[in-house]
Write a protein that holds these residues in place. Structure first.
Motif, PDB file in Angstrom:
ATOM      1  N   UNK A  84      -3.791   6.839  -9.638  1.00  0.00           N
ATOM      2  CA  UNK A  84      -3.924   8.724  -8.504  1.00  0.00           C
ATOM      3  C   UNK A  84      -4.445   8.158  -7.709  1.00  0.00           C
ATOM      4  N   UNK A  85      -5.246   6.747  -7.591  1.00  0.00           N
ATOM      5  CA  UNK A  85      -5.645   6.047  -6.116  1.00  0.00           C
ATOM      6  C   UNK A  85      -5.565   6.122  -5.123  1.00  0.00           C
ATOM      7  N   UNK A  86      -3.761   5.514  -5.733  1.00  0.00           N
ATOM      8  CA  UNK A  86      -3.663   4.402  -5.097  1.00  0.00           C
ATOM      9  C   UNK A  86      -3.584   4.951  -3.409  1.00  0.00           C
ATOM     10  N   UNK A  87      -3.202   4.364  -2.705  1.00  0.00           N
ATOM     11  CA  UNK A  87      -3.349   4.300  -1.558  1.00  0.00           C
ATOM     12  C   UNK A  87      -1.495   4.736  -0.484  1.00  0.00           C
ATOM     13  N   UNK A  88      -0.509   5.238  -0.214  1.00  0.00           N
ATOM     14  CA  UNK A  88       0.602   4.899   0.647  1.00  0.00           C
ATOM     15  C   UNK A  88       0.318   5.347   2.053  1.00  0.00           C
ATOM     16  N   UNK A  89       0.281   4.207   3.027  1.00  0.00           N
ATOM     17  CA  UNK A  89       0.312   3.785   4.279  1.00  0.00           C
ATOM     18  C   UNK A  89       1.692   3.456   4.710  1.00  0.00           C
ATOM     19  N   UNK A  90       1.408   4.419   5.994  1.00  0.00           N
ATOM     20  CA  UNK A  90       3.263   3.911   7.183  1.00  0.00           C
ATOM     21  C   UNK A  90       2.709   3.193   8.392  1.00  0.00           C
ATOM     22  N   UNK A  93      -6.237  -3.880   8.236  1.00  0.00           N
ATOM     23  CA  UNK A  93      -5.511  -5.535   8.551  1.00  0.00           C
ATOM     24  C   UNK A  93      -4.296  -5.922   8.314  1.00  0.00           C
ATOM     25  N   UNK A  94      -3.516  -5.843   7.608  1.00  0.00           N
ATOM     26  CA  UNK A  94      -2.029  -5.971   7.318  1.00  0.00           C
ATOM     27  C   UNK A  94      -1.079  -4.570   8.673  1.00  0.00           C
ATOM     28  N   UNK A  95      -1.472  -3.979   8.221  1.00  0.00           N
ATOM     29  CA  UNK A  95      -0.734  -2.695   9.295  1.00  0.00           C
ATOM     30  C   UNK A  95      -1.009  -2.385  10.214  1.00  0.00           C
ATOM     31  N   UNK A 139       0.520  -2.394 -17.246  1.00  0.00           N
ATOM     32  CA  UNK A 139       0.504  -1.955 -18.594  1.00  0.00           C
ATOM     33  C   UNK A 139      -0.820  -1.325 -18.981  1.00  0.00           C
ATOM     34  N   UNK A 140      -2.005  -2.415 -18.442  1.00  0.00           N
ATOM     35  CA  UNK A 140      -3.218  -1.452 -18.761  1.00  0.00           C
ATOM     36  C   UNK A 140      -3.333  -1.526 -17.512  1.00  0.00           C
ATOM     37  N   UNK A 141      -3.527  -1.349 -15.662  1.00  0.00           N
ATOM     38  CA  UNK A 141      -4.642  -1.160 -15.144  1.00  0.00           C
ATOM     39  C   UNK A 141      -3.447  -1.015 -13.802  1.00  0.00           C
ATOM     40  N   UNK A 142      -2.292  -0.966 -13.817  1.00  0.00           N
ATOM     41  CA  UNK A 142      -1.329  -0.235 -12.885  1.00  0.00           C
ATOM     42  C   UNK A 142      -1.422  -1.011 -11.288  1.00  0.00           C
ATOM     43  N   UNK A 143      -2.101  -2.101 -11.385  1.00  0.00           N
ATOM     44  CA  UNK A 143      -1.881  -3.097 -10.220  1.00  0.00           C
ATOM     45  C   UNK A 143      -0.129  -2.969 -10.057  1.00  0.00           C
ATOM     46  N   UNK A 144      -0.475  -2.395  -8.262  1.00  0.00           N
ATOM     47  CA  UNK A 144       1.235  -2.615  -7.970  1.00  0.00           C
ATOM     48  C   UNK A 144       1.072  -2.755  -6.476  1.00  0.00           C
ATOM     49  N   UNK A 145       1.516  -3.892  -5.650  1.00  0.00           N
ATOM     50  CA  UNK A 145       2.112  -3.418  -4.258  1.00  0.00           C
ATOM     51  C   UNK A 145       3.452  -3.319  -4.164  1.00  0.00           C
ATOM     52  N   UNK A 146       3.881  -2.340  -3.233  1.00  0.00           N
ATOM     53  CA  UNK A 146       5.436  -2.083  -3.016  1.00  0.00           C
ATOM     54  C   UNK A 146       5.047  -1.610  -1.029  1.00  0.00           C
ATOM     55  N   UNK A 147       6.030  -2.609  -0.773  1.00  0.00           N
ATOM     56  CA  UNK A 147       6.606  -2.353   0.486  1.00  0.00           C
ATOM     57  C   UNK A 147       7.368  -2.587   1.156  1.00  0.00           C
ATOM     58  N   UNK A 173       8.123   1.835  11.372  1.00  0.00           N
ATOM     59  CA  UNK A 173       8.873   1.785   9.898  1.00  0.00           C
ATOM     60  C   UNK A 173       8.506   1.091   8.709  1.00  0.00           C
ATOM     61  N   UNK A 174       7.354   0.872   8.519  1.00  0.00           N
ATOM     62  CA  UNK A 174       6.865  -0.453   7.512  1.00  0.00           C
ATOM     63  C   UNK A 174       5.896   0.833   5.953  1.00  0.00           C
ATOM     64  N   UNK A 175       6.505   1.255   4.943  1.00  0.00           N
ATOM     65  CA  UNK A 175       5.678   2.402   4.089  1.00  0.00           C
ATOM     66  C   UNK A 175       5.071   0.935   3.174  1.00  0.00           C
ATOM     67  N   UNK A 176       3.793   1.274   2.925  1.00  0.00           N
ATOM     68  CA  UNK A 176       3.146   0.917   1.454  1.00  0.00           C
ATOM     69  C   UNK A 176       2.674   1.605   0.561  1.00  0.00           C
ATOM     70  N   UNK A 177       2.533   1.310  -1.008  1.00  0.00           N
ATOM     71  CA  UNK A 177       2.128   1.861  -1.661  1.00  0.00           C
ATOM     72  C   UNK A 177       1.167   1.028  -1.917  1.00  0.00           C
TER      73      UNK A 177
END
Length: 100
Positions: free
Chosen positions: A67-73, A97-99, A21-29, A76-80
């Protein structure tokens, strides 16, 4: 609010920082169904956009990081990924490295 079409998803995992809630840090795969990565990516971009409401100053850091978050594909893998610390170089390197 934006979102990913559920029918286009095979599976997903997501984690948030302890101070989300303070920094918005997340990873979604998300693993999209074959041929549906573009649809899932569009949904993730829509979800990301929906998290950028800057009317509330108490969430300013979260909004700025999102706003600076990364969306990478890749295939068939999509990451936020949203950096909790603002260290985008490390985040970009980890995503590359991961993708690869």
């Amino acid at each position: 609010a934006g979102g990913v079409p559920v029918d286009d998803i095979l599976g997903f995992v997501g984690v948030t920082s302890q101070n989300y809630s303070d920094n918005g840090g997340l990873v979604m795969v998300i693993q999209a169904k074959p041929g549906m990565a573009a649809s899932v990516e569009a949904g993730v971009e829509s979800f990301k956009a929906s998290r950028q409401d800057d009317r509330y100053t108490e969430f300013a850091t979260q909004v700025a990081n999102t706003k600076e978050g990364r969306v990478r594909t890749s295939g068939d893998i999509v990451v936020l990924a949203v950096s909790a610390s603002g260290d985008w170089d490390k985040l970009d390197a980890a995503l590359d490295a991961a993708l690869a």
